[in-house]
Design a protein around this motif. Structure first.
Motif, PDB file in Angstrom:
ATOM      1  N   LEU B  97       0.844  -1.203   0.000  1.00 49.54           N
ATOM      2  CA  LEU B  97       0.000   0.000   0.000  1.00 49.54           C
ATOM      3  C   LEU B  97       0.881   1.255   0.000  1.00 49.54           C
ATOM      4  O   LEU B  97       2.006   1.234   0.478  1.00 49.54           O
ATOM      5  CB  LEU B  97      -0.884   0.014   1.244  1.00 49.54           C
ATOM      6  CG  LEU B  97      -2.149  -0.846   1.180  1.00 49.54           C
ATOM      7  CD1 LEU B  97      -2.768  -0.958   2.566  1.00 49.54           C
ATOM      8  CD2 LEU B  97      -3.140  -0.270   0.186  1.00 49.54           C
ATOM      9  N   ALA B  98       0.300   2.371  -0.510  1.00 48.33           N
ATOM     10  CA  ALA B  98       1.057   3.617  -0.627  1.00 48.33           C
ATOM     11  C   ALA B  98       1.425   4.172   0.736  1.00 48.33           C
ATOM     12  O   ALA B  98       0.682   4.007   1.711  1.00 48.33           O
ATOM     13  CB  ALA B  98       0.237   4.655  -1.385  1.00 48.33           C
ATOM     14  N   GLY B  99       2.551   4.846   0.824  1.00 48.37           N
ATOM     15  CA  GLY B  99       2.996   5.500   2.049  1.00 48.37           C
ATOM     16  C   GLY B  99       2.190   6.752   2.335  1.00 48.37           C
ATOM     17  O   GLY B  99       1.459   7.251   1.480  1.00 48.37           O
ATOM     18  N   ARG B 100       2.350   7.250   3.554  1.00 52.06           N
ATOM     19  CA  ARG B 100       1.582   8.430   3.962  1.00 52.06           C
ATOM     20  C   ARG B 100       2.437   9.662   3.730  1.00 52.06           C
ATOM     21  O   ARG B 100       3.486   9.815   4.364  1.00 52.06           O
ATOM     22  CB  ARG B 100       1.218   8.311   5.447  1.00 52.06           C
ATOM     23  CG  ARG B 100       0.260   9.348   5.960  1.00 52.06           C
ATOM     24  CD  ARG B 100      -0.056   9.139   7.432  1.00 52.06           C
ATOM     25  NE  ARG B 100      -0.847   7.932   7.672  1.00 52.06           N
ATOM     26  CZ  ARG B 100      -0.397   6.840   8.260  1.00 52.06           C
ATOM     27  NH1 ARG B 100       0.844   6.778   8.696  1.00 52.06           N
ATOM     28  NH2 ARG B 100      -1.174   5.794   8.438  1.00 52.06           N
ATOM     29  N   ARG B 101       2.029  10.493   2.768  1.00 49.63           N
ATOM     30  CA  ARG B 101       2.860  11.659   2.471  1.00 49.63           C
ATOM     31  C   ARG B 101       2.064  12.692   1.680  1.00 49.63           C
ATOM     32  O   ARG B 101       1.020  12.407   1.119  1.00 49.63           O
ATOM     33  CB  ARG B 101       4.087  11.249   1.651  1.00 49.63           C
ATOM     34  CG  ARG B 101       3.721  10.720   0.262  1.00 49.63           C
ATOM     35  CD  ARG B 101       4.974  10.484  -0.579  1.00 49.63           C
ATOM     36  NE  ARG B 101       4.651   9.904  -1.859  1.00 49.63           N
ATOM     37  CZ  ARG B 101       4.740  10.544  -3.018  1.00 49.63           C
ATOM     38  NH1 ARG B 101       5.104  11.813  -3.042  1.00 49.63           N
ATOM     39  NH2 ARG B 101       4.454   9.956  -4.158  1.00 49.63           N
ATOM     40  N   GLN B 102       2.617  13.897   1.629  1.00 50.39           N
ATOM     41  CA  GLN B 102       2.094  14.930   0.743  1.00 50.39           C
ATOM     42  C   GLN B 102       2.532  14.572  -0.670  1.00 50.39           C
ATOM     43  O   GLN B 102       3.504  13.845  -0.859  1.00 50.39           O
ATOM     44  CB  GLN B 102       2.657  16.295   1.175  1.00 50.39           C
ATOM     45  CG  GLN B 102       2.126  17.491   0.433  1.00 50.39           C
ATOM     46  CD  GLN B 102       0.611  17.556   0.383  1.00 50.39           C
ATOM     47  OE1 GLN B 102      -0.018  16.909  -0.440  1.00 50.39           O
ATOM     48  NE2 GLN B 102       0.027  18.320   1.299  1.00 50.39           N
ATOM     49  N   SER B 103       1.792  15.081  -1.659  1.00 49.47           N
ATOM     50  CA  SER B 103       2.208  14.850  -3.041  1.00 49.47           C
ATOM     51  C   SER B 103       3.530  15.573  -3.280  1.00 49.47           C
ATOM     52  O   SER B 103       3.923  16.438  -2.515  1.00 49.47           O
ATOM     53  CB  SER B 103       1.149  15.384  -3.994  1.00 49.47           C
ATOM     54  OG  SER B 103       0.831  16.715  -3.658  1.00 49.47           O
ATOM     55  N   VAL B 104       4.196  15.207  -4.373  1.00 47.66           N
ATOM     56  CA  VAL B 104       5.461  15.862  -4.670  1.00 47.66           C
ATOM     57  C   VAL B 104       5.225  16.867  -5.792  1.00 47.66           C
ATOM     58  O   VAL B 104       4.412  16.649  -6.689  1.00 47.66           O
ATOM     59  CB  VAL B 104       6.551  14.816  -5.008  1.00 47.66           C
ATOM     60  CG1 VAL B 104       6.252  14.095  -6.305  1.00 47.66           C
ATOM     61  CG2 VAL B 104       7.918  15.464  -5.069  1.00 47.66           C
ATOM     62  N   GLY B 105       5.872  17.993  -5.663  1.00 51.40           N
ATOM     63  CA  GLY B 105       5.688  19.046  -6.666  1.00 51.40           C
ATOM     64  C   GLY B 105       6.759  18.998  -7.724  1.00 51.40           C
ATOM     65  O   GLY B 105       7.490  18.015  -7.859  1.00 51.40           O
ATOM     66  N   SER B 106       6.850  20.062  -8.500  1.00 45.24           N
ATOM     67  CA  SER B 106       7.830  20.064  -9.593  1.00 45.24           C
ATOM     68  C   SER B 106       8.229  21.485  -9.936  1.00 45.24           C
ATOM     69  O   SER B 106       7.502  22.427  -9.664  1.00 45.24           O
ATOM     70  CB  SER B 106       7.233  19.401 -10.833  1.00 45.24           C
ATOM     71  OG  SER B 106       6.102  20.126 -11.267  1.00 45.24           O
ATOM     72  N   LEU B 342      -1.598  19.917 -15.127  1.00 48.31           N
ATOM     73  CA  LEU B 342      -0.871  19.171 -14.096  1.00 48.31           C
ATOM     74  C   LEU B 342      -0.350  17.836 -14.615  1.00 48.31           C
ATOM     75  O   LEU B 342       0.694  17.373 -14.180  1.00 48.31           O
ATOM     76  CB  LEU B 342      -1.751  18.975 -12.857  1.00 48.31           C
ATOM     77  CG  LEU B 342      -1.875  20.229 -11.972  1.00 48.31           C
ATOM     78  CD1 LEU B 342      -2.947  20.046 -10.902  1.00 48.31           C
ATOM     79  CD2 LEU B 342      -0.544  20.565 -11.313  1.00 48.31           C
ATOM     80  N   HIS B 343      -1.085  17.226 -15.539  1.00 48.23           N
ATOM     81  CA  HIS B 343      -0.581  15.952 -16.096  1.00 48.23           C
ATOM     82  C   HIS B 343       0.742  16.162 -16.826  1.00 48.23           C
ATOM     83  O   HIS B 343       1.583  15.272 -16.869  1.00 48.23           O
ATOM     84  CB  HIS B 343      -1.605  15.355 -17.076  1.00 48.23           C
ATOM     85  CG  HIS B 343      -2.720  14.658 -16.363  1.00 48.23           C
ATOM     86  ND1 HIS B 343      -3.784  14.104 -17.024  1.00 48.23           N
ATOM     87  CD2 HIS B 343      -2.936  14.443 -15.053  1.00 48.23           C
ATOM     88  CE1 HIS B 343      -4.609  13.569 -16.142  1.00 48.23           C
ATOM     89  NE2 HIS B 343      -4.120  13.764 -14.941  1.00 48.23           N
ATOM     90  N   LEU B 345       2.890  18.837 -16.109  1.00 42.61           N
ATOM     91  CA  LEU B 345       3.893  19.283 -15.131  1.00 42.61           C
ATOM     92  C   LEU B 345       4.402  18.129 -14.265  1.00 42.61           C
ATOM     93  O   LEU B 345       5.574  18.074 -13.918  1.00 42.61           O
ATOM     94  CB  LEU B 345       3.315  20.387 -14.246  1.00 42.61           C
ATOM     95  CG  LEU B 345       2.900  21.671 -14.970  1.00 42.61           C
ATOM     96  CD1 LEU B 345       2.281  22.661 -13.994  1.00 42.61           C
ATOM     97  CD2 LEU B 345       4.103  22.302 -15.675  1.00 42.61           C
ATOM     98  N   ARG B 346       3.487  17.204 -13.908  1.00 45.06           N
ATOM     99  CA  ARG B 346       3.894  16.121 -12.998  1.00 45.06           C
ATOM    100  C   ARG B 346       5.001  15.264 -13.588  1.00 45.06           C
ATOM    101  O   ARG B 346       5.741  14.612 -12.864  1.00 45.06           O
ATOM    102  CB  ARG B 346       2.698  15.223 -12.681  1.00 45.06           C
ATOM    103  CG  ARG B 346       1.877  15.796 -11.565  1.00 45.06           C
ATOM    104  CD  ARG B 346       0.944  14.757 -10.962  1.00 45.06           C
ATOM    105  NE  ARG B 346      -0.072  15.487 -10.244  1.00 45.06           N
ATOM    106  CZ  ARG B 346      -1.331  15.598 -10.642  1.00 45.06           C
ATOM    107  NH1 ARG B 346      -1.747  14.955 -11.714  1.00 45.06           N
ATOM    108  NH2 ARG B 346      -2.176  16.316  -9.952  1.00 45.06           N
ATOM    109  N   HIS B 350      11.018  15.960  -9.744  1.00 46.54           N
ATOM    110  CA  HIS B 350      12.421  15.532  -9.677  1.00 46.54           C
ATOM    111  C   HIS B 350      12.657  14.632  -8.476  1.00 46.54           C
ATOM    112  O   HIS B 350      11.781  14.335  -7.709  1.00 46.54           O
ATOM    113  CB  HIS B 350      13.358  16.726  -9.657  1.00 46.54           C
ATOM    114  CG  HIS B 350      12.876  17.860  -8.793  1.00 46.54           C
ATOM    115  ND1 HIS B 350      13.273  19.144  -8.953  1.00 46.54           N
ATOM    116  CD2 HIS B 350      11.986  17.873  -7.794  1.00 46.54           C
ATOM    117  CE1 HIS B 350      12.663  19.897  -8.066  1.00 46.54           C
ATOM    118  NE2 HIS B 350      11.889  19.158  -7.366  1.00 46.54           N
TER     119      HIS B 350
END
Lengths: 803, 350
Positions: B97-106, B342-343, B345-346, B350
């Motif tokens: 399962l996915a970890g608990r975190r904020q999304s990552v930006g760019s 966003l698709h 930019l994501r 990095h």
């Protein structure tokens, strides 16, 4: 500037022993970039020239006719649907078995019961034109039986060049040939410039009122021309390959000479001229109806050709309607006045643009036309006109003011300078020969280091400095022969900038690490968006917006952020975190309207707090998410954390807005978008934004390290009940002050309002951490400090201990 | 009595084996070994034995005690192990399962491109300089050997704003800079040679947006002013930059061009990165793609900056960061840069 020209025409001018690819490469290498080479006709075969000898109606179709055509040996019967077929014309017959473009193969077949042995072709069917004007009618010098491809030289390419504005001398086939001849050390076929035999004495009086703008004007009257003669096929074809539509023979000839020699010409209908001709500046309230049916209100500073009735042409740009050649069968032009002039570039430049006109002539004149070319051009045009439209030429009359003609001066060319700028040694004899081949005058001199003195020819307007000569050397020598070297800089060590000394990362790095995507939006914005976000700012306006719906420069990053949010929301994005870094613009209030340009960073969050996941039901992001991110950003950048002061902003929610400040200096704003604006973006969630003026954020000076205590810390927690109107930072400041210097850390660990707490009040849990550097703390002294805290909180805010 | 002791031990061992919990185990320990336990009773009974029998029986009781203690301890270990086993089993997670975190930006791809280019040049000793985007006529044109009415100004399709600057008798409209060259002019105004800078930033032209144009784009211009700088240095610098940027030994072609501020001027083409020079749609079948303009700074420009053009020479180059970015990532419509989907930019996280 674009030039399209027939490759075959160029090769006729200059005999080049090179393939097409080699030619294209060489042109590009000498600075005449070849954009494309396009075949002038698609592949087809079996099409021959025939003379139409009989035309009779088709017995069972009104729109068709049955034609008998003669290919010189045999006669063929064909059915034709074109209205312009008539006896005596020369036409193009696709014979039985011919292959036409699009793989059409011609067979003998019956059309409405009549056998057709072939097809009379239109220019469209042969891929020569997009306009359908019936069948292709060839000029009268055509020969029956000759293959059409051979007659029209269709195995040719249109050479499309991108000519830089300094090289208008190459905007003609002669100019190109001259350049290629110099490079390849060969000669150019001379232009036929035999003088016309003067048949009449008629001349036109021309006055150069502004001889600085027009230092040379040549004119000639030709009487008795037939403007309804047909321009010969070869000329029409060459014009077509230069993207010029044939119009009537007189203008076709002037266009042809422009492409051949580079000299713009104009022909007036002599009988529409009133009195004499003047070249002068337009005066107030003058108008001119152009050939294009457009009527101009002439601006001061426009050079015009005028007669006694007023302006008749916009000099060097476009002719007027009144004196235009008329081909109407009723009253065709019979006598013409042909103009071949040199206009000073400064008198033409920008004028066409001001009127929204683009013409070949203006393009040539504003960059400089060879001021020795006018005589040759008028003779060439006369010869071609006499051949095509006939007539009797008068003498060429020249009016000029040689003092105002451009002056070419000698320029020293130094060997050391060539070496210095190009990094190569070139042989002095080679250099001199190069310039001679390019038509420059070369003279010897005894001056030290000077190879020679060089004077540019009349067709070059781009040479007035030694550096210009050196470019010519590089160009002919070959840019590719200059070696590749890398300069070595002296190593100089300096302190890092204050910003990089403290943190290697930038605000953009911090925000992208916090989940924000950087966006880049246009610096010009919609006026409504501008008003909504910055109602009090004085906008910087574009005088001519490039995007009609974006006439003003942004005074805030928020319009771009909001528009991008909406764009993405409408593309099913529900977890949106964006930032942009860039300049904003506005005028300062006040009489001098000072222009302000500031670098800002702005951010926006909307929708869900987290990316969607299984961990917990996702909640909407709120103010404290935004605030946490900003605090985190400042921490990551090792910057002093800003103070958050409840504030107001016209675009933000009045109860959820903070002004950010550091050391008393306002650095920006953060908060929730005003619900009035939120409603405009039909997204369900609230929108939180911030904008910080980067230039106002002070960088920290070097840090002073604090010693670390070896003694244990002691924690005391209390919960107090206090009015909800009291801000947390007021409580913290008061408590910190009351607790004294042994307080190490103070946090709000709990917040509660609701059952058990009086309306309008809330319970605030405060955690105190005490520590001393030199000793263990005693319970008694801590109790004393806590008592002091409670007392002060009570005195200041009527806070009581929660029971 | 011996038989009795044996029975007790046997019974105790049966009890221990059947026990399933620590609590039961403690009760068993009490039952046999506690103060009132069965073995304690046996020990009390010793007193009734003869002095010959006592040591023998005593030793047997001691042995029985030891045996039971060992059995109890072993059982306790087994119970502990089983319990741990059970806890571990219960604590098993779905580690997929996915970890608990904020999304990552760019960072925007154009920003990333500009940074890469800045890195290439700063590592070689260049400084990064910037300037204002709304410029005056002097810095954008005149100082670059583009005086008023110069026909080449038309190449720039300039956007003007409703503000003026200049001397009172010669006010000129301010404009959106058409290149970042004015930033170079500002550096030359304030700094004596040697100068080696690059100037990145937004620039503006009145071009309607289409697949290869946007009215705003990003330019990076470079300038080196020093003694002994030649066109060979320009060529070497440009080529090694292009190879560093494209991370291949890409071929470049220099051909004569025209800019009023450089003489000689050159346009630089690189071998098309789609077809490697074979000719494709991306390069209009020429095998080459235009990437930048450059040249030796015109002596008039240096002289206007009070730099002795006999002592110093200079080269300059300029290119579109958006264009290089598009070439690098195979983007065929530059408008995507400013749509900020966003698709899109994501993909640049990095």
């Amino acid at each position: 500037m674009d030039l399209k020209i027939s490759e075959a025409w160029l090769r006729e001018k200059i005999s080049l022993d090179m393939s097409q690819a080699q030619l294209a490469r060489q042109l590009t290498q000498i600075g005449l970039a070849v954009e494309s080479l396009t075949p002038v006709a698609p592949p087809f075969n079996g099409v021959v020239i025939v003379k139409v000898v009989e035309v009779r109606p088709h017995p069972s179709a009104d729109s068709l006719s049955i034609c008998k055509v003669d290919d010189g040996k045999n006669k063929h019967t064909v059915v034709c649907g074109a209205a312009n077929v008539r006896v005596g014309i020369y036409a193009a017959l696709a014979t039985v078995g011919a292959q036409l473009p699009d793989n059409l193969i011609i067979t003998a077949r019956k059309i409405r019961g009549q056998l057709s042995s072939g097809m009379l072709c239109s220019a469209v069917e042969l891929g020569l034109s997009a306009d359908n004007n019936g069948i292709l009618v060839l000029s009268e010098d055509a020969e029956s039986g000759v293959d059409l491809r051979a007659w029209l030289q269709l195995d040719d390419y249109s050479l499309h060049l991108d000519v830089t504005p300094n090289r208008v001398d190459c905007l003609s086939v002669t100019g190109l040939a001259r350049e290629l001849a110099a490079v390849n050390e060969i000669s150019v076929a001379p232009v036929d410039d035999q003088l016309a035999t003067i048949a009449i004495d008629d001349t036109m009086k021309v006055t150069l009122v502004d001889s600085e703008a027009c230092p040379r004007y040549l004119g000639r009257i030709i009487r008795g021309v037939n403007v309804n003669a047909k321009t010969p096929d070869w000329m029409r074809e060459r014009l077509r390959r230069s993207n010029i539509n044939p119009i009537h023979p007189v203008v076709d000839v002037t266009n042809y000479v422009l492409r051949e020699l580079g000299q713009p010409l104009h022909a007036f209908d002599l009988n529409k001229l009133t009195g004499s001709v003047q070249v002068r500046q337009a005066v107030a309230n003058e108008q001119l109806a152009l050939l294009t049916q457009q009527t101009l209100d002439l601006q001061a500073g426009s050079l015009v050709i005028a007669d006694d009735s007023g302006p008749i042409a916009l000099a060097g740009i476009m002719g007027g309607k009144k004196t235009a050649i008329n081909t109407d069968a009723g009253s065709p032009t019979t006598d013409i006045f042909l103009e071949s002039a040199y206009f000073n570039p400064m008198a033409i430049v920008g004028r066409a643009r001001n009127y929204g006109l683009v013409t070949d002539a203006a393009q040539c004149y504003e960059h400089g036309v060879d001021f020795e070319l006018q005589f040759k051009a008028i003779e060439r045009a006369t010869a071609l006109l006499l051949e095509i439209v006939g007539g009797q030429p008068g003498p060429v009359c020249e009016v000029s003011n040689p003092e105002c003609l451009p002056v070419r001066r000698w320029i020293n060319l130094r060997a050391s300078r060539i070496k210095k700028l190009l990094g190569i040694d070139v042989d002095s004899a080679t250099v001199q020969a190069m310039f001679k081949r390019l038509g420059f005058a070369v003279q010897q001199t005894d001056e030290h280091d000077v190879i020679c003195q060089i004077k540019p020819p009349s067709h070059r307007f781009d040479i007035d400095h030694e550096a210009d000569l050196i470019e010519e050397v590089a160009r002919l020598y070959g840019y590719d022969k200059i070696p590749y070297e890398v300069p070595h800089f002296k190593a100089s060590l300096s302190s890092p900038s204050k910003a990089t000394r403290i943190s290697r990362i930038s605000p953009a790095d911090a925000l992208s690490g916090l989940g924000y995507h950087e966006i880049i939006t246009y610096s010009f914005v919609n006026e409504d968006d501008f008003r909504q976000i910055s109602p009090d700012a004085i906008p910087v306006r574009l005088t001519k917006p490039v995007m009609a719906d974006r006439p003003v420069m942004r005074a805030s990053l928020l319009p771009g952020l909001l528009a991008t949010m909406t764009y993405n929301f409408h593309r099913q994005q529900r977890h949106i975190r964006l930032f942009e870094l860039g300049a904003v613009f506005e005028y300062a209030a006040g009489a001098d309207r000072q222009l302000l340009q500031q670098q800002r960073i702005g951010g926006l969050i909307a929708g869900y707090r987290w990316p969607e996941s299984w961990h917990q039901p996702n909640e909407s992001a709120d103010f404290y998410d935004l605030k946490g991110d900003i605090e985190q950003m400042f921490a990551l950048l090792s910057l002093e954390s800003p103070a958050w002061i409840p504030g107001k902003h016209s675009a933000l929610h009045p109860g959820q807005t903070a002004q950010l400040s550091i050391q008393g200096q306002s650095i920006g704003v953060a908060g929730r978008l005003h619900p009035r604006l939120e409603a405009k973006f039909d997204i369900k969630n609230s929108i939180y934004v911030f904008e910080i003026n980067i230039e106002n954020v002070p960088t920290l000076s070097s840090k002073q390290l604090q010693p670390v205590s070896a003694f244990p810390s002691v924690r005391r927690d209390i919960a107090i009940v206090v009015s909800s109107a009291v801000w947390a930072n007021q409580l913290l400041e008061c408590a910190r002050h009351a607790a004294g210097p042994l307080l190490n850390e103070l946090i709000v660990f709990d917040l509660y309002a609701g059952e058990g707490i009086e309306q309008g009040k809330r319970s605030v849990g405060l955690g105190f951490i005490f520590q001393d550097l030199t000793r263990n703390l005693q319970d008694a002294e801590i109790e004393l400090m806590m008592e002091q805290v409670l007392k002060m909180l009570h005195n200041e805010f009527q806070a009581v201990l929660r029971m | 009595m011996a038989a009795e002791l044996d029975d007790i031990v046997k019974q105790a061992q049966r009890d221990i084996i059947q026990t399933a919990t620590t609590t039961d185990l403690r009760q068993i320990a009490a039952k046999y070994m506690g103060k009132q336990g069965l073995l304690s009773q046996q020990r009390k009974n010793i007193r009734a034995l003869s002095s010959e029998e006592r040591p023998v029986v005593g030793a047997r009781i001691q042995a029985a005690l030891k045996l039971l203690e060992d059995s109890l301890a072993a059982k306790q270990d087994a119970l502990d192990a089983a319990r741990l086993e059970q806890t571990l089993a219960e604590e098993g997670l779905d580690v997929t399962l996915a970890g608990r975190r904020q999304s990552v930006g760019s960072l925007h791809p154009v920003t990333q491109t500009i940074r890469q280019i800045e890195d290439i040049f700063t590592a070689a000793g260049y400084q990064v300089a910037t300037g204002p985007e709304i410029e005056d006529d002097y810095h954008n044109f005149t100082a670059l050997n583009l005086p008023e009415h110069h026909p080449a100004r038309a190449m720039h399709d300039t956007l003007y704003v409703d503000s003026y600057a200049g001397s009172p008798d010669n006010l000129k409209p301010l404009l959106l800079r058409t290149h970042t060259s004015p930033a170079q002019i500002r550096v030359m105004e304030s700094q004596a040679p040697p100068i080696q800078i690059i100037c990145p930033g937004r620039v503006y032209r009145a071009d309607d947006p289409d697949a290869s144009h946007t009215p705003m784009f990003h330019q990076i211009e470079g300038l080196v002013v020093a003694e002994g700088i030649s066109m060979a240095h320009l060529k070497g610098t440009v080529l090694s930059f292009l190879q560093a940027f494209f991370e291949t030994s890409v071929e470049a072609r220099f051909r004569p061009s025209y800019f009023p501020f450089t003489e000689p001027s050159a346009e630089v083409d690189v071998q098309c990165t789609h077809c490697w020079g074979q000719g494709c749609q991306a390069c209009s079948r020429t095998g080459w793609v235009e990437v930048m303009g450059c040249g030796m700074v015109h002596p008039k420009v240096l002289e206007m900056m009070d730099i002795d053009s006999e002592q110093f020479s200079a080269f300059a180059f300029g290119f579109g960061a958006d264009r290089l970015c598009a070439l690098r990532y195979g983007i065929d419509d530059v408008r995507v840069f400013f749509n900020n989907h966003l698709h899109f930019l994501r993909q640049f996280c990095h």
